[in-house]
Design a protein around this motif. Structure first.
Motif, short mmCIF file in Angstrom:
data_model
loop_
_atom_site.label_atom_id
_atom_site.label_comp_id
_atom_site.label_asym_id
_atom_site.label_seq_id
_atom_site.Cartn_x
_atom_site.Cartn_y
_atom_site.Cartn_z
N ASP A 67 0.78 -1.28 -0.23
CA ASP A 67 0.13 0.24 -0.01
C ASP A 67 0.89 1.13 0.13
O ASP A 67 1.52 1.57 1.09
N ARG A 68 0.81 1.98 -1.19
CA ARG A 68 1.66 3.31 -1.22
C ARG A 68 0.95 4.47 -0.82
O ARG A 68 1.81 5.55 -1.03
N SER A 69 -0.18 4.18 -0.42
CA SER A 69 -0.80 5.46 -0.06
C SER A 69 -0.32 6.33 0.91
O SER A 69 -0.21 7.41 0.89
N LEU A 70 0.17 5.56 2.10
CA LEU A 70 0.84 6.23 3.27
C LEU A 70 2.05 6.80 2.80
O LEU A 70 2.50 8.04 3.45
N LEU A 71 2.64 6.28 1.84
CA LEU A 71 4.16 6.83 1.43
C LEU A 71 3.77 8.08 0.63
O LEU A 71 4.35 9.20 0.94
N ARG A 72 2.76 7.97 -0.15
CA ARG A 72 2.42 9.47 -1.06
C ARG A 72 1.81 10.30 -0.04
O ARG A 72 2.39 11.48 -0.16
N ASP A 73 1.21 10.15 0.91
CA ASP A 73 0.44 11.12 1.95
C ASP A 73 1.71 11.80 2.57
O ASP A 73 1.90 12.97 2.88
N ASP A 74 2.50 10.82 3.06
CA ASP A 74 3.63 11.47 3.90
C ASP A 74 4.58 12.30 3.15
O ASP A 74 5.07 13.40 3.49
N VAL A 75 4.97 11.78 1.98
CA VAL A 75 5.65 12.86 1.12
C VAL A 75 5.12 14.29 0.68
O VAL A 75 5.63 15.11 0.78
N PHE A 76 3.66 13.95 0.34
CA PHE A 76 2.98 15.19 0.14
C PHE A 76 3.08 16.10 1.32
O PHE A 76 3.24 17.32 1.14
N GLY A 77 2.86 15.55 2.53
CA GLY A 77 2.64 16.47 3.76
C GLY A 77 3.92 17.16 4.02
O GLY A 77 4.03 18.09 4.62
N ARG A 78 5.23 16.39 3.89
CA ARG A 78 6.39 16.87 4.15
C ARG A 78 6.59 17.90 3.37
O ARG A 78 7.26 19.08 3.82
N LEU A 79 6.57 17.86 1.83
CA LEU A 79 6.79 18.76 0.95
C LEU A 79 5.95 19.88 1.37
O LEU A 79 6.17 21.20 1.14
N ARG A 80 4.54 19.82 1.58
CA ARG A 80 3.75 20.79 1.71
C ARG A 80 4.28 21.60 3.20
O ARG A 80 4.05 22.96 3.10
N ASP A 81 4.48 20.77 4.14
CA ASP A 81 4.72 21.82 5.08
C ASP A 81 6.19 22.42 5.03
O ASP A 81 6.17 23.55 5.61
N ALA A 82 7.16 21.88 4.35
CA ALA A 82 8.31 22.80 4.07
C ALA A 82 8.22 23.96 3.30
O ALA A 82 8.81 24.88 3.47
N ILE A 83 7.16 23.76 2.55
CA ILE A 83 6.72 25.30 1.66
C ILE A 83 6.07 26.16 2.56
O ILE A 83 6.36 27.33 2.74
N VAL A 84 5.17 25.64 3.61
CA VAL A 84 4.21 26.46 4.31
C VAL A 84 5.24 27.28 5.49
O VAL A 84 4.83 28.44 5.74
N ASP A 85 6.17 26.42 5.77
CA ASP A 85 6.92 26.69 6.98
C ASP A 85 8.18 27.57 6.43
O ASP A 85 9.09 28.19 7.21
N GLY A 86 8.37 27.98 5.22
CA GLY A 86 9.39 28.90 4.76
C GLY A 86 10.53 28.13 4.23
O GLY A 86 11.37 28.59 3.97
N THR A 87 10.67 26.64 4.90
CA THR A 87 11.83 26.07 4.36
C THR A 87 12.34 25.96 2.82
O THR A 87 13.47 26.42 2.34
N PHE A 88 11.17 26.05 2.06
CA PHE A 88 11.27 26.47 0.67
C PHE A 88 10.69 27.76 0.30
O PHE A 88 9.38 27.92 0.60
N ALA A 89 11.37 28.55 -0.17
CA ALA A 89 10.67 29.94 -0.32
C ALA A 89 10.06 30.35 -1.45
O ALA A 89 10.37 29.38 -2.49
#
Length: 233
Positions: free
Chosen positions: A10-32
């Motif tokens: 089941d790759r859904s958890l992996l996909r969601d985890d990757v999405f969540g980490r990238l989303r959070d990195a954009i929101v918190d300014g890690t990626f400007a």
């Protein structure tokens, strides 16, 4: 003897985890804003293959957090006041609906959990701890959403809330965070009093009052594009 079939992973958890980490990195300014995102570099940072990274970037594009130029690059979107305004209206309406569908059905434990989340929110604002304030704010507003039992509403919020997160970060780092604390307290009081219209109005105003934070010229930030990825956890 034939080799037994291996159950599909089941790759859904992996996909969601990757999405969540990238989303959070954009929101918190890690990626400007304006920073280029290369799937190979991101895959190495996260320790995954390129496939879930590419899928995550597509989802982030649907949320408006990245912009993809076919055949060229994917970059973090600028802080667009129009996109934030549109997302803010949608998110405010969804939280208003969640409260309308929840008032009258809250348990004492749920109301107490909202009060405790707001207490921690107030402490975080006093200390200038934006991350803690955001976590407490999430916990507080998630209670009416869960209580509503409206999965469509929750799906819409998952898509559009990240767009206005950058506005929230600035707000909770300012004196306006105290105003949010007072609105939370009023929301909880009205929910406890079973005042559907009053609570719904406060819920809407709490989210709709977020100000836009866009600053022009971020799209071509060459310095941001050249920054290395953060250290892998």
């Amino acid at each position: 003897m034939p080799i037994p079939a291996t159950p599909a992973v089941d790759r859904s958890l992996l996909r969601d985890d990757v999405f969540g980490r990238l989303r959070d990195a954009i929101v918190d300014g890690t990626f400007a804003p304006g920073e280029q995102l290369k799937d190979g570099d991101l895959a190495g940072w996260l320790g995954v293959s390129r496939t879930p990274v590419r899928e995550a970037l597509l989802r982030l594009g649907q949320s408006g957090l990245v912009v993809t130029h076919p055949g060229r690059s994917t970059v973090v979107s600028a802080l667009d006041p129009h996109a934030e305004r549109d997302a803010r209206g949608v998110v405010a309406a969804m939280h208003e609906l969640a409260v309308r569908e929840s008032v009258g059905h809250f348990s004492d434990a749920q109301l107490d959990a909202m009060r405790e989340a707001n207490r921690r929110f107030g402490v975080a604002i006093e200390l200038g701890d934006v991350e803690a304030a955001l976590r407490a704010d999430d916990e507080l507003h998630a209670i009416p959403v869960r209580a509503s039992g409206n999965h469509a509403l929750a799906t819409v919020l998952d898509q559009f809330t990240p767009v206005i997160r950058r506005a929230e970060r600035l707000r909770f780092g300012s004196f306006d965070g105290q105003a949010s604390h007072a609105r939370h307290a009023e929301l909880i009081r009205l929910c406890a009093d079973n005042d559907v219209d009053g609570a719904a109005m406060v819920a809407f105003d709490t989210w709709h009052s977020l100000s836009t934070t866009a600053s022009p010229g971020n799209e071509g930030d060459a310095e941001a594009s050249a920054r290395p990825l953060p250290e892998k956890d």
